[in-house]
Design a protein around this motif. Sequence first.
Motif, PDB file in Angstrom:
ATOM      1  N   ALA A  90       0.820  -1.217   0.000  1.00 59.28           N
ATOM      2  CA  ALA A  90       0.000   0.000   0.000  1.00 59.28           C
ATOM      3  C   ALA A  90       0.855   1.269   0.000  1.00 59.28           C
ATOM      4  O   ALA A  90       0.301   2.369   0.046  1.00 59.28           O
ATOM      5  N   ASN A  91       2.163   1.123  -0.047  1.00 62.69           N
ATOM      6  CA  ASN A  91       3.034   2.300  -0.050  1.00 62.69           C
ATOM      7  C   ASN A  91       3.336   2.746  -1.472  1.00 62.69           C
ATOM      8  O   ASN A  91       3.444   1.930  -2.384  1.00 62.69           O
ATOM      9  N   HIS A  92       3.465   4.042  -1.657  1.00 62.19           N
ATOM     10  CA  HIS A  92       3.791   4.578  -2.972  1.00 62.19           C
ATOM     11  C   HIS A  92       5.279   4.374  -3.253  1.00 62.19           C
ATOM     12  O   HIS A  92       6.053   4.020  -2.363  1.00 62.19           O
ATOM     13  N   LYS A  93       5.667   4.551  -4.494  1.00 65.58           N
ATOM     14  CA  LYS A  93       7.038   4.290  -4.924  1.00 65.58           C
ATOM     15  C   LYS A  93       7.606   5.519  -5.641  1.00 65.58           C
ATOM     16  O   LYS A  93       7.777   5.522  -6.856  1.00 65.58           O
ATOM     17  N   PRO A  94       7.898   6.571  -4.912  1.00 66.86           N
ATOM     18  CA  PRO A  94       8.475   7.737  -5.585  1.00 66.86           C
ATOM     19  C   PRO A  94       9.843   7.400  -6.166  1.00 66.86           C
ATOM     20  O   PRO A  94      10.587   6.611  -5.595  1.00 66.86           O
ATOM     21  N   GLU A  95      10.131   7.977  -7.316  1.00 67.15           N
ATOM     22  CA  GLU A  95      11.409   7.725  -7.972  1.00 67.15           C
ATOM     23  C   GLU A  95      12.059   9.036  -8.353  1.00 67.15           C
ATOM     24  O   GLU A  95      11.386  10.034  -8.589  1.00 67.15           O
ATOM     25  N   MET A  96      13.377   9.026  -8.418  1.00 70.37           N
ATOM     26  CA  MET A  96      14.122  10.203  -8.822  1.00 70.37           C
ATOM     27  C   MET A  96      15.276   9.739  -9.705  1.00 70.37           C
ATOM     28  O   MET A  96      15.868   8.685  -9.478  1.00 70.37           O
ATOM     29  N   THR A  97      15.569  10.535 -10.705  1.00 70.80           N
ATOM     30  CA  THR A  97      16.692  10.236 -11.583  1.00 70.80           C
ATOM     31  C   THR A  97      17.712  11.355 -11.464  1.00 70.80           C
ATOM     32  O   THR A  97      17.368  12.522 -11.611  1.00 70.80           O
ATOM     33  N   ILE A  98      18.932  10.991 -11.194  1.00 73.86           N
ATOM     34  CA  ILE A  98      20.022  11.960 -11.106  1.00 73.86           C
ATOM     35  C   ILE A  98      21.160  11.444 -11.983  1.00 73.86           C
ATOM     36  O   ILE A  98      21.637  10.329 -11.786  1.00 73.86           O
ATOM     37  N   ALA A  99      21.540  12.247 -12.936  1.00 77.44           N
ATOM     38  CA  ALA A  99      22.627  11.848 -13.833  1.00 77.44           C
ATOM     39  C   ALA A  99      23.971  12.057 -13.153  1.00 77.44           C
ATOM     40  O   ALA A  99      24.275  13.131 -12.663  1.00 77.44           O
ATOM     41  N   LEU A 100      24.775  11.018 -13.101  1.00 71.75           N
ATOM     42  CA  LEU A 100      26.112  11.101 -12.518  1.00 71.75           C
ATOM     43  C   LEU A 100      27.162  11.466 -13.572  1.00 71.75           C
ATOM     44  O   LEU A 100      28.268  11.882 -13.243  1.00 71.75           O
ATOM     45  N   THR A 101      26.799  11.274 -14.822  1.00 77.59           N
ATOM     46  CA  THR A 101      27.663  11.622 -15.947  1.00 77.59           C
ATOM     47  C   THR A 101      26.793  12.369 -16.957  1.00 77.59           C
ATOM     48  O   THR A 101      25.573  12.378 -16.834  1.00 77.59           O
ATOM     49  N   PRO A 102      27.379  12.984 -17.955  1.00 74.35           N
ATOM     50  CA  PRO A 102      26.565  13.671 -18.963  1.00 74.35           C
ATOM     51  C   PRO A 102      25.494  12.727 -19.519  1.00 74.35           C
ATOM     52  O   PRO A 102      25.773  11.563 -19.821  1.00 74.35           O
ATOM     53  N   PHE A 103      24.275  13.242 -19.615  1.00 77.89           N
ATOM     54  CA  PHE A 103      23.148  12.393 -20.000  1.00 77.89           C
ATOM     55  C   PHE A 103      22.142  13.225 -20.770  1.00 77.89           C
ATOM     56  O   PHE A 103      21.779  14.311 -20.335  1.00 77.89           O
ATOM     57  N   GLU A 104      21.701  12.733 -21.916  1.00 77.39           N
ATOM     58  CA  GLU A 104      20.698  13.423 -22.726  1.00 77.39           C
ATOM     59  C   GLU A 104      19.376  12.703 -22.522  1.00 77.39           C
ATOM     60  O   GLU A 104      19.245  11.522 -22.832  1.00 77.39           O
ATOM     61  N   ALA A 105      18.435  13.415 -21.958  1.00 71.84           N
ATOM     62  CA  ALA A 105      17.135  12.816 -21.658  1.00 71.84           C
ATOM     63  C   ALA A 105      16.073  13.387 -22.587  1.00 71.84           C
ATOM     64  O   ALA A 105      16.275  14.407 -23.238  1.00 71.84           O
ATOM     65  N   MET A 106      14.943  12.729 -22.614  1.00 68.20           N
ATOM     66  CA  MET A 106      13.805  13.166 -23.408  1.00 68.20           C
ATOM     67  C   MET A 106      14.179  13.270 -24.886  1.00 68.20           C
ATOM     68  O   MET A 106      13.766  14.182 -25.588  1.00 68.20           O
ATOM     69  N   CYS A 107      14.945  12.333 -25.384  1.00 68.03           N
ATOM     70  CA  CYS A 107      15.342  12.353 -26.781  1.00 68.03           C
ATOM     71  C   CYS A 107      14.475  11.381 -27.575  1.00 68.03           C
ATOM     72  O   CYS A 107      13.859  10.488 -27.029  1.00 68.03           O
ATOM     73  N   GLY A 108      14.398  11.584 -28.858  1.00 62.09           N
ATOM     74  CA  GLY A 108      13.662  10.678 -29.721  1.00 62.09           C
ATOM     75  C   GLY A 108      12.210  11.062 -29.933  1.00 62.09           C
ATOM     76  O   GLY A 108      11.436  10.276 -30.458  1.00 62.09           O
ATOM     77  N   PHE A 109      11.798  12.270 -29.512  1.00 63.58           N
ATOM     78  CA  PHE A 109      10.427  12.701 -29.746  1.00 63.58           C
ATOM     79  C   PHE A 109      10.255  13.145 -31.193  1.00 63.58           C
ATOM     80  O   PHE A 109      11.215  13.510 -31.868  1.00 63.58           O
ATOM     81  N   ARG A 110       9.016  13.148 -31.654  1.00 62.75           N
ATOM     82  CA  ARG A 110       8.729  13.615 -33.002  1.00 62.75           C
ATOM     83  C   ARG A 110       8.990  15.124 -33.085  1.00 62.75           C
ATOM     84  O   ARG A 110       8.890  15.818 -32.097  1.00 62.75           O
ATOM     85  N   PRO A 111       9.248  15.626 -34.275  1.00 65.85           N
ATOM     86  CA  PRO A 111       9.393  17.074 -34.439  1.00 65.85           C
ATOM     87  C   PRO A 111       8.094  17.777 -34.021  1.00 65.85           C
ATOM     88  O   PRO A 111       7.000  17.247 -34.223  1.00 65.85           O
ATOM     89  N   ILE A 112       8.205  18.981 -33.467  1.00 64.03           N
ATOM     90  CA  ILE A 112       7.042  19.699 -32.953  1.00 64.03           C
ATOM     91  C   ILE A 112       5.963  19.884 -34.020  1.00 64.03           C
ATOM     92  O   ILE A 112       4.767  19.830 -33.724  1.00 64.03           O
ATOM     93  N   GLU A 113       6.366  20.080 -35.269  1.00 66.98           N
ATOM     94  CA  GLU A 113       5.390  20.252 -36.353  1.00 66.98           C
ATOM     95  C   GLU A 113       4.546  18.990 -36.536  1.00 66.98           C
ATOM     96  O   GLU A 113       3.343  19.060 -36.782  1.00 66.98           O
ATOM     97  N   GLU A 114       5.175  17.841 -36.423  1.00 65.65           N
ATOM     98  CA  GLU A 114       4.455  16.575 -36.564  1.00 65.65           C
ATOM     99  C   GLU A 114       3.529  16.337 -35.369  1.00 65.65           C
ATOM    100  O   GLU A 114       2.406  15.868 -35.532  1.00 65.65           O
ATOM    101  N   ILE A 115       3.983  16.693 -34.182  1.00 65.60           N
ATOM    102  CA  ILE A 115       3.144  16.564 -32.992  1.00 65.60           C
ATOM    103  C   ILE A 115       1.909  17.450 -33.139  1.00 65.60           C
ATOM    104  O   ILE A 115       0.789  17.040 -32.830  1.00 65.60           O
ATOM    105  N   GLU A 116       2.104  18.669 -33.630  1.00 61.74           N
ATOM    106  CA  GLU A 116       0.986  19.601 -33.814  1.00 61.74           C
ATOM    107  C   GLU A 116      -0.057  19.035 -34.772  1.00 61.74           C
ATOM    108  O   GLU A 116      -1.263  19.110 -34.514  1.00 61.74           O
TER     109      GLU A 116
END
Length: 69
Positions: free
Chosen positions: A33-59
């Motif tokens: 019954a306990n929640h599972k909060p998570e956190m991400t901390i980059a210890l080295t250079p890290f590119e996140a949120m990559c691979g999304f469609r171009p904004i024009e295509e999303i629109e």
Amino acid sequence: VLSAGKALSNQLHPDKTGTERLHDKDPTDNKDANHKPEMTIALTPFEAMCGFRPIEEIEILIKKHHEFA
């Protein structure tokens, strides 16, 4: 500690209230019954949120599906 050499899967967990509700509804599948909060901390250079469609295509896709309006 995770080493993200490839894309990581998304994991969504309910908050404390939602977890308690799911546990009360079905303790067999929701044993904890306990929640599972998570956190991400980059210890080295890290590119996140990559691979999304171009904004024009999303629109275009948002306009195409009225559920997103």
